[in-house]
Motif scaffolding. Structure first.
Motif, mmCIF file in Angstrom:
data_model
loop_
_atom_site.group_PDB
_atom_site.id
_atom_site.type_symbol
_atom_site.label_atom_id
_atom_site.label_comp_id
_atom_site.label_asym_id
_atom_site.label_seq_id
_atom_site.Cartn_x
_atom_site.Cartn_y
_atom_site.Cartn_z
ATOM 1 N N THR A 197 0.768 -1.021 -0.236
ATOM 2 C CA THR A 197 0.398 0.041 0.024
ATOM 3 C C THR A 197 1.279 1.116 0.282
ATOM 4 O O THR A 197 1.918 1.007 0.360
ATOM 5 C CB THR A 197 -0.872 0.108 0.847
ATOM 6 O OG1 THR A 197 0.235 0.264 2.253
ATOM 7 C CG2 THR A 197 -1.480 -1.097 1.419
ATOM 8 N N PHE A 217 0.888 3.488 2.318
ATOM 9 C CA PHE A 217 1.224 3.688 3.553
ATOM 10 C C PHE A 217 2.123 2.457 3.837
ATOM 11 O O PHE A 217 3.191 2.928 4.433
ATOM 12 C CB PHE A 217 0.139 3.775 4.565
ATOM 13 C CG PHE A 217 0.351 3.667 5.669
ATOM 14 C CD1 PHE A 217 0.669 4.614 6.536
ATOM 15 C CD2 PHE A 217 0.426 2.721 6.383
ATOM 16 C CE1 PHE A 217 1.053 5.033 7.913
ATOM 17 C CE2 PHE A 217 0.898 2.550 8.181
ATOM 18 C CZ PHE A 217 1.585 4.021 8.408
ATOM 19 N N GLY A 219 -5.656 -3.916 7.177
ATOM 20 C CA GLY A 219 -6.149 -2.170 6.764
ATOM 21 C C GLY A 219 -5.631 -1.532 7.177
ATOM 22 O O GLY A 219 -4.559 -1.661 7.391
ATOM 23 N N THR A 220 -6.264 0.084 7.911
ATOM 24 C CA THR A 220 -6.041 1.232 7.276
ATOM 25 C C THR A 220 -5.603 1.027 8.730
ATOM 26 O O THR A 220 -6.953 0.469 9.782
ATOM 27 C CB THR A 220 -7.703 2.177 7.404
ATOM 28 O OG1 THR A 220 -7.322 2.136 6.050
ATOM 29 C CG2 THR A 220 -6.656 3.591 7.613
ATOM 30 N N ALA A 250 -2.222 6.625 4.936
ATOM 31 C CA ALA A 250 -2.824 5.764 5.817
ATOM 32 C C ALA A 250 -4.936 5.049 5.021
ATOM 33 O O ALA A 250 -4.667 4.376 5.087
ATOM 34 C CB ALA A 250 -2.009 5.874 7.113
ATOM 35 N N ALA A 251 -5.085 6.851 4.853
ATOM 36 C CA ALA A 251 -6.744 6.372 4.947
ATOM 37 C C ALA A 251 -6.891 6.016 3.391
ATOM 38 O O ALA A 251 -7.181 5.487 3.293
ATOM 39 C CB ALA A 251 -6.770 7.998 5.171
ATOM 40 N N GLN A 252 -5.762 6.399 2.625
ATOM 41 C CA GLN A 252 -5.869 5.833 1.171
ATOM 42 C C GLN A 252 -4.988 3.911 0.911
ATOM 43 O O GLN A 252 -5.411 3.795 -0.591
ATOM 44 C CB GLN A 252 -5.615 6.351 0.286
ATOM 45 C CG GLN A 252 -5.609 8.364 0.453
ATOM 46 C CD GLN A 252 -5.202 8.802 -1.325
ATOM 47 O OE1 GLN A 252 -4.372 8.447 -1.455
ATOM 48 N NE2 GLN A 252 -6.173 9.869 -1.547
ATOM 49 N N SER A 253 -4.962 3.560 1.869
ATOM 50 C CA SER A 253 -3.835 2.065 1.994
ATOM 51 C C SER A 253 -4.909 1.136 2.658
ATOM 52 O O SER A 253 -4.366 0.274 2.811
ATOM 53 C CB SER A 253 -2.740 2.513 2.257
ATOM 54 O OG SER A 253 -2.050 3.866 1.698
ATOM 55 N N ASN A 254 -6.234 1.061 2.182
ATOM 56 C CA ASN A 254 -6.767 -0.171 2.617
ATOM 57 C C ASN A 254 -7.288 -0.860 1.422
ATOM 58 O O ASN A 254 -7.407 -0.865 0.560
ATOM 59 C CB ASN A 254 -8.838 0.554 3.162
ATOM 60 C CG ASN A 254 -9.214 -0.978 3.931
ATOM 61 O OD1 ASN A 254 -8.835 -1.808 3.534
ATOM 62 N ND2 ASN A 254 -10.318 -0.717 4.526
#
Length: 125
Positions: A2, A4, A42-43, A70-74
């Motif tokens: 991801t 992140f 997940g995030t 981090a918010a865009q890394s799920n």
């Protein structure tokens, strides 16, 4: 991986820190850090993100950028198209079915197209 996770690896490498060292300092397992870095989790929580920022002495804009990554890394995204036109559902399903096989440049192109569409919608409102 991801965005992140990629950033965590970069920060650790830049500062010469191993996963084990960072995990001990943050009171998490090295397996958890590895899973985050490789997109298997997940995030992370806001609390964890704050601990990471503190550990790397990251403040203000750099911390905001890390939190945004981090918010865009799920790695497991759910898309709810209920109530939207049928084309939206088709798009969501096509993307879900084919994303693993898209060339990197196609992903970049789609991302730019979506970013431009969002900016255009903001500008017109």
């Amino acid at each position: 991986m991801t965005p992140f996770g990629e950033e965590m690896i970069r920060l650790r490498a830049e500062r010469g820190v191993t996963q084990k060292q960072m995990a001990q300092a943050l009171n998490v397992s090295a397996a958890y850090l590895s899973a985050l870095e490789h997109g298997k989790r997940g995030t992370p929580s806001f609390d964890f993100l704050q601990r990471v920022a503190g550990y790397f002495h990251i403040i203000w804009d750099e911390a905001d950028a890390l939190f945004a990554l981090a918010a865009q890394s799920n790695p497991r995204v759910t898309v709810d198209t209920s109530g939207l036109p049928p084309g939206h559902t088709i798009l969501a399903n096509l993307l879900a079915a084919r994303i693993r096989h898209l060339p990197n440049q196609t992903v970049v192109d789609i991302t730019q197209l979506l970013d431009n569409a969002q900016k255009g919608a903001k500008d017109s409102s």
